[in-house]
Design a protein around this motif. Structure first.
Motif, PDB file in Angstrom:
ATOM      1  N   VAL A   9       0.776  -1.049  -0.139  1.00 40.36           N
ATOM      2  CA  VAL A   9       0.108  -0.299  -0.164  1.00 40.36           C
ATOM      3  C   VAL A   9       0.725   0.941  -0.206  1.00 40.36           C
ATOM      4  CG1 VAL A   9      -1.399   1.776   1.370  1.00 40.36           C
ATOM      5  CG2 VAL A   9      -2.238  -1.100   1.070  1.00 40.36           C
ATOM      6  N   SER A  10       0.815   2.123  -0.769  1.00 41.10           N
ATOM      7  CA  SER A  10       1.614   2.961  -1.187  1.00 41.10           C
ATOM      8  C   SER A  10       0.467   4.672  -1.049  1.00 41.10           C
ATOM      9  CB  SER A  10       1.847   3.617  -2.286  1.00 41.10           C
ATOM     10  OG  SER A  10       3.176   4.431  -2.681  1.00 41.10           O
ATOM     11  N   TYR A  11       1.214   5.526   0.084  1.00 37.49           N
ATOM     12  CA  TYR A  11       0.609   7.121  -0.244  1.00 37.49           C
ATOM     13  C   TYR A  11       1.268   8.163   0.799  1.00 37.49           C
ATOM     14  CZ  TYR A  11       0.820   4.931   5.262  1.00 37.49           C
ATOM     15  OH  TYR A  11       1.385   4.201   6.131  1.00 37.49           O
ATOM     16  N   ARG A  12       1.113   9.156   0.592  1.00 41.15           N
ATOM     17  CA  ARG A  12       2.173  10.270   0.644  1.00 41.15           C
ATOM     18  C   ARG A  12       1.141  10.825   1.557  1.00 41.15           C
ATOM     19  NH1 ARG A  12       4.963  13.025  -4.317  1.00 41.15           N
ATOM     20  NH2 ARG A  12       5.668  11.710  -5.161  1.00 41.15           N
ATOM     21  N   LEU A  13       2.114  11.665   3.038  1.00 41.47           N
ATOM     22  CA  LEU A  13       1.357  12.095   3.823  1.00 41.47           C
ATOM     23  C   LEU A  13       2.032  13.561   4.139  1.00 41.47           C
ATOM     24  CD1 LEU A  13       1.200   9.839   6.841  1.00 41.47           C
ATOM     25  CD2 LEU A  13      -0.594  10.388   5.003  1.00 41.47           C
ATOM     26  N   GLN A  14       1.777  15.037   4.385  1.00 41.92           N
ATOM     27  CA  GLN A  14       2.021  15.757   4.293  1.00 41.92           C
ATOM     28  C   GLN A  14       1.572  16.765   5.261  1.00 41.92           C
ATOM     29  OE1 GLN A  14       0.521  15.175   1.285  1.00 41.92           O
ATOM     30  NE2 GLN A  14      -1.217  16.272   1.466  1.00 41.92           N
ATOM     31  N   LEU A  18       2.017  -2.159  18.948  1.00 37.42           N
ATOM     32  CA  LEU A  18       3.380  -1.858  18.239  1.00 37.42           C
ATOM     33  C   LEU A  18       3.283  -0.899  16.778  1.00 37.42           C
ATOM     34  CD1 LEU A  18       6.187  -2.050  18.036  1.00 37.42           C
ATOM     35  CD2 LEU A  18       5.941  -3.896  17.050  1.00 37.42           C
ATOM     36  N   TRP A  19       1.868  -1.427  15.881  1.00 33.61           N
ATOM     37  CA  TRP A  19       2.289  -1.020  14.678  1.00 33.61           C
ATOM     38  C   TRP A  19       1.127   0.374  14.572  1.00 33.61           C
ATOM     39  CZ3 TRP A  19       4.002  -3.242  10.447  1.00 33.61           C
ATOM     40  CH2 TRP A  19       3.491  -2.974   9.202  1.00 33.61           C
ATOM     41  N   GLN A  20       0.019   0.472  15.510  1.00 39.33           N
ATOM     42  CA  GLN A  20      -0.010   1.638  15.997  1.00 39.33           C
ATOM     43  C   GLN A  20       0.648   3.064  16.279  1.00 39.33           C
ATOM     44  OE1 GLN A  20      -1.445   3.294  18.946  1.00 39.33           O
ATOM     45  NE2 GLN A  20      -1.916   4.829  18.193  1.00 39.33           N
ATOM     46  N   ARG A  21       1.999   2.325  16.877  1.00 43.51           N
ATOM     47  CA  ARG A  21       2.809   3.059  17.793  1.00 43.51           C
ATOM     48  C   ARG A  21       3.559   3.721  16.606  1.00 43.51           C
ATOM     49  NH1 ARG A  21       6.388   0.074  21.501  1.00 43.51           N
ATOM     50  NH2 ARG A  21       7.160   2.016  21.266  1.00 43.51           N
ATOM     51  N   LEU A  22       3.556   3.197  15.807  1.00 44.45           N
ATOM     52  CA  LEU A  22       5.036   3.167  14.309  1.00 44.45           C
ATOM     53  C   LEU A  22       3.596   4.570  13.361  1.00 44.45           C
ATOM     54  CD1 LEU A  22       7.038   3.180  12.700  1.00 44.45           C
ATOM     55  CD2 LEU A  22       6.113   0.903  11.464  1.00 44.45           C
ATOM     56  N   GLU A  23       2.509   3.964  13.195  1.00 46.41           N
ATOM     57  CA  GLU A  23       1.457   5.108  12.633  1.00 46.41           C
ATOM     58  C   GLU A  23       1.536   5.820  12.632  1.00 46.41           C
ATOM     59  OE1 GLU A  23      -1.651   1.888  10.775  1.00 46.41           O
ATOM     60  OE2 GLU A  23      -1.933   2.513  12.150  1.00 46.41           O
ATOM     61  N   GLU A  24       1.193   5.705  14.579  1.00 44.89           N
ATOM     62  CA  GLU A  24       1.532   7.233  15.431  1.00 44.89           C
ATOM     63  C   GLU A  24       3.120   7.994  15.222  1.00 44.89           C
ATOM     64  OE1 GLU A  24       0.777   9.092  20.232  1.00 44.89           O
ATOM     65  OE2 GLU A  24      -0.010   6.844  19.300  1.00 44.89           O
ATOM     66  N   ALA A  25       3.551   7.859  15.080  1.00 42.30           N
ATOM     67  CA  ALA A  25       4.956   8.347  14.695  1.00 42.30           C
ATOM     68  C   ALA A  25       5.297   9.103  13.593  1.00 42.30           C
ATOM     69  CB  ALA A  25       5.983   7.384  14.633  1.00 42.30           C
ATOM     70  N   VAL A  26       4.633   7.909  12.644  1.00 46.35           N
ATOM     71  CA  VAL A  26       5.252   8.152  11.355  1.00 46.35           C
ATOM     72  C   VAL A  26       4.402  10.039  11.084  1.00 46.35           C
ATOM     73  CG1 VAL A  26       3.995   8.009   9.063  1.00 46.35           C
ATOM     74  CG2 VAL A  26       5.040   6.541  10.219  1.00 46.35           C
ATOM     75  N   MET A  27       2.511   9.974  11.336  1.00 47.67           N
ATOM     76  CA  MET A  27       1.674  11.537  11.699  1.00 47.67           C
ATOM     77  C   MET A  27       2.554  12.212  12.477  1.00 47.67           C
ATOM     78  SD  MET A  27      -0.208  12.379   9.293  1.00 47.67           S
ATOM     79  CE  MET A  27      -1.522  13.822   9.760  1.00 47.67           C
ATOM     80  N   VAL A  38       6.278  13.542  10.087  1.00 50.18           N
ATOM     81  CA  VAL A  38       5.662  14.254   9.034  1.00 50.18           C
ATOM     82  C   VAL A  38       5.871  15.949   9.441  1.00 50.18           C
ATOM     83  CG1 VAL A  38       3.001  15.700   7.771  1.00 50.18           C
ATOM     84  CG2 VAL A  38       4.020  12.884   8.451  1.00 50.18           C
ATOM     85  N   PRO A  39       5.269  16.376  10.521  1.00 47.32           N
ATOM     86  CA  PRO A  39       6.330  17.697  11.184  1.00 47.32           C
ATOM     87  C   PRO A  39       7.540  17.949  11.312  1.00 47.32           C
ATOM     88  CG  PRO A  39       3.950  16.320  12.775  1.00 47.32           C
ATOM     89  CD  PRO A  39       4.937  15.453  11.425  1.00 47.32           C
ATOM     90  N   ARG A  40       7.622  16.787  10.635  1.00 46.27           N
ATOM     91  CA  ARG A  40      10.164  17.412  11.367  1.00 46.27           C
ATOM     92  C   ARG A  40       9.908  17.191   9.441  1.00 46.27           C
ATOM     93  NH1 ARG A  40      13.437  15.829  14.885  1.00 46.27           N
ATOM     94  NH2 ARG A  40      15.985  15.820  14.085  1.00 46.27           N
ATOM     95  N   PHE A  41       9.705  16.537   8.829  1.00 50.40           N
ATOM     96  CA  PHE A  41      10.455  16.948   7.011  1.00 50.40           C
ATOM     97  C   PHE A  41       8.909  17.426   5.770  1.00 50.40           C
ATOM     98  CE2 PHE A  41      12.441  13.104   9.357  1.00 50.40           C
ATOM     99  CZ  PHE A  41      13.396  13.573   9.111  1.00 50.40           C
TER     100      PHE A  41
END
Length: 288
Positions: A82-87, A160-169, A173-176
């Motif tokens: 699954v591929s997606y972009r977040l900003q 664990l998976w939810q923690r990773l999803e949370e870290a990404v968003m 995302v705010p960092r980059f």
């Protein structure tokens, strides 16, 4: 006007109408193809994942949704990627949680009730919260299609998976400002070793991967590989791997348009430098 000329004129009118209709169909098809290609390109970076070697289990179809693409396998009855972009958005939020829905594009009938009593969760691959916050409510509804689900143990899915999803968003995302994500399941190397390990018709993966890329002139990448049998409270950085390892485990080439020298650097190393991963590696999930 002679009878012959009148006959030719009458005969020519349907031909002209057919030619005009054919022209409209050709133009419409071209526009649809262009829009579909434009949508696909907006949701991937350096090309849609492709197979390193073709086999019966490599056949899959690309399903386009609002905000994300799914590489769907009717053999494994799973999304293979699954591929997606977040900003970054000013006020990230999601609407009410939609209900799970069957996806009629799938060859086999996978209903929301298919997982009941199996011991596995309906694990989102395109995440509900992040997709909703960035791409809107319609995209959020698409994340609840069963073609976006894969069987995950509760300790993995809810912790664990939810923690990773949370870290990404909430962190990357705010960092980059923007990231590209590709995620999916990992199955045993031999198809026959796992062919009967299923929730209904859906094959159960042995692990899941998530690749996060910061698209730039010098791109950065983090890759995680998480097995089903986790406790859920492990540090995220325990599961860092190279993209090359995930490609070896899945048989996929994730960035086929990336020039070879850049691919060797990006995909061959394991480095969290610049990501600030240590700030969130031990952070509990939103629901813990």
């Amino acid at each position: 006007m002679s009878p012959r000329r009148s006959f030719l004129l009458r005969r020519g009118r349907p031909l002209r109408r057919f030619a005009i209709s054919l022209l409209f169909v050709a133009v419409g098809t071209g526009l649809w193809h262009f829009q579909a290609r434009e949508l696909r390109d907006s949701l991937v970076w350096m090309g849609v994942p492709v197979w390193q070697q073709v086999s019966p289990t490599s056949f899959h179809r690309v399903l386009s949704n609002d905000g994300f693409l799914v590489g769907w396998s009717d053999v494994r009855v799973n999304p293979l990627w699954v591929s997606y972009r977040l900003q970054a958005v000013e006020d990230p939020r999601s609407g009410p949680r939609p209900g799970f829905r069957r996806d009629w594009r799938a060859l086999w009938p996978i209903d929301p009730e298919s997982y009941f009593g199996s011991g596995y969760d309906r694990g989102h691959l395109a995440p509900n919260y992040a997709i909703a916050a960035v791409h809107g409510s319609r995209a959020q509804r698409d994340t609840f299609l069963m073609s976006n689900m894969s069987p995950q143990r509760p300790e993995l899915n809810r912790r664990l998976w939810q923690r990773l999803e949370e870290a990404v968003m909430d962190h990357f995302v705010p960092r980059f400002g923007a990231v590209q994500v590709i995620t999916g399941p990992v199955f045993p190397a031999r198809f026959l070793d796992n062919v009967f390990n299923r929730v209904g018709l859906v094959e159960v993966p042995e692990a899941f991967y998530k690749i996060i890329v910061v698209p730039a002139e010098r791109p950065l990448a983090l890759a995680f590989l998480m097995p089903q049998g986790v406790r859920g409270d492990e540090p995220l950085d325990d599961f860092l791997v190279s993209i090359d390892e995930i490609e070896a485990r899945t048989g996929l080439d994730f960035f086929p348009n990336l020039p070879m020298p850049a691919a060797e650097v990006l995909e061959g190393r394991v480095s969290a430098r610049g990501w600030g991963l240590e700030e969130v590696a031990h952070r509990p999930g939103r629901f813990e």
